[in-house]
Design a protein around this motif. Structure first.
Motif, short mmCIF file in Angstrom:
data_model
loop_
_atom_site.label_atom_id
_atom_site.label_comp_id
_atom_site.label_asym_id
_atom_site.label_seq_id
_atom_site.Cartn_x
_atom_site.Cartn_y
_atom_site.Cartn_z
N ARG A 86 0.83 -1.20 0.00
CA ARG A 86 0.00 0.00 0.00
C ARG A 86 0.87 1.25 0.00
N GLU A 87 1.93 1.22 0.80
CA GLU A 87 2.88 2.34 0.87
C GLU A 87 3.97 2.12 -0.18
N GLN A 88 4.10 3.06 -1.10
CA GLN A 88 5.08 2.95 -2.17
C GLN A 88 5.99 4.16 -2.18
N ASN A 89 7.25 3.92 -2.54
CA ASN A 89 8.26 4.98 -2.55
C ASN A 89 8.68 5.26 -4.00
N SER A 90 8.05 6.22 -4.60
CA SER A 90 8.33 6.56 -5.99
C SER A 90 9.43 7.62 -6.08
N THR A 91 9.89 7.83 -7.30
CA THR A 91 10.84 8.90 -7.57
C THR A 91 10.26 9.77 -8.68
#
Length: 231
Positions: A69-74
């Motif tokens: 659910r928690e995503q770390n995009s750039t």
């Protein structure tokens, strides 16, 4: 990389370690360790990426994998740990030292364009939510077919995805993330909440008559939300 073909070929080496590397051409090379079976004949190989997503229960036809659910995009990409890939099975009469495997993407890759924010504003967090839709969480996958199994979704699915940025991005840049494939039909709604350098803003979008939004499996799905008058 968004694959044009549902099955895309990668190299897989069954050697002395477990790791993965992406080269300059976006080709992945995986290494793994298997117990050597000298007297056996007939081997079936399966692979799921990433390892962290998998809960294996000894049933190759119903493997539980979880989309975070928690995503770390750039600024330029979605979170690699939120890219669920399953291989096409490979059968060999001997225990092969290396394999070429084809992978299918199970998720939809989303490109969200945001309009109407003030120039110079940055975004540090985006929450994408839709009631009664499974956007993240666990599904059961049949590794023989590369599809979601008849067991379907688990009970711990989420109706939202949260995209975090370690370094805030310019609000004019698109937001990349992944979610389970889903279709929004006429009258369906979703909510976007933006955490920006100018504050937090929320907008609910309801699809008008004759319109739909399809976030397709394996494809890049692009959509735009206008925050004019809100931010």
């Amino acid at each position: 990389t968004v694959f044009d073909d549902p099955w895309t070929e990668e190299n897989f080496d069954a050697v002395e370690s477990s790791s993965a590397n992406i080269d300059a051409f976006n080709k992945a090379t995986f290494t793994a360790t298997f117990i050597k079976e000298i007297n056996d004949t007939g081997f079936n190989y399966y692979a799921i990426y990433p390892y962290s997503a998998v809960y294996f229960n000894d049933n190759i036809n119903s493997v539980r994998i979880t989309l975070p659910r928690e995503q770390n995009s750039t600024e330029k990409s979605f979170d690699g740990s939120a890219d669920l890939l399953v291989s096409k099975p490979v059968t060999s009469q001997t225990q092969a030292p290396s394999l070429k495997m084809q992978f299918k993407r199970l998720v939809s890759v989303c490109k969200l364009n945001i309009k109407g924010l003030q120039a110079g504003m940055t975004i540090s967090k985006v929450a994408f939510k839709a009631e009664n839709k499974a956007l993240s969480g666990s599904v059961y996958v049949d590794c023989e077919t590369g599809d979601v199994s008849s067991a379907g979704f688990c009970n711990n699915t989420n109706n939202n995805v949260v995209i975090n940025y370690a370094t805030p991005i310019d609000a004019a840049k698109p937001v990349f993330f992944t979610c389970h494939p889903v279709e929004f039909a006429e009258g369906d709604s979703f909510t976007l909440t933006l955490t920006t350098s100018g504050g937090e803003y929320t907008k609910k979008v309801t699809l008008p008559a004759g319109r739909k939004l399809t976030l397709s499996q394996g494809d890049l799905s692009t959509f735009t939300v206008d925050f004019s008058g809100i931010a």
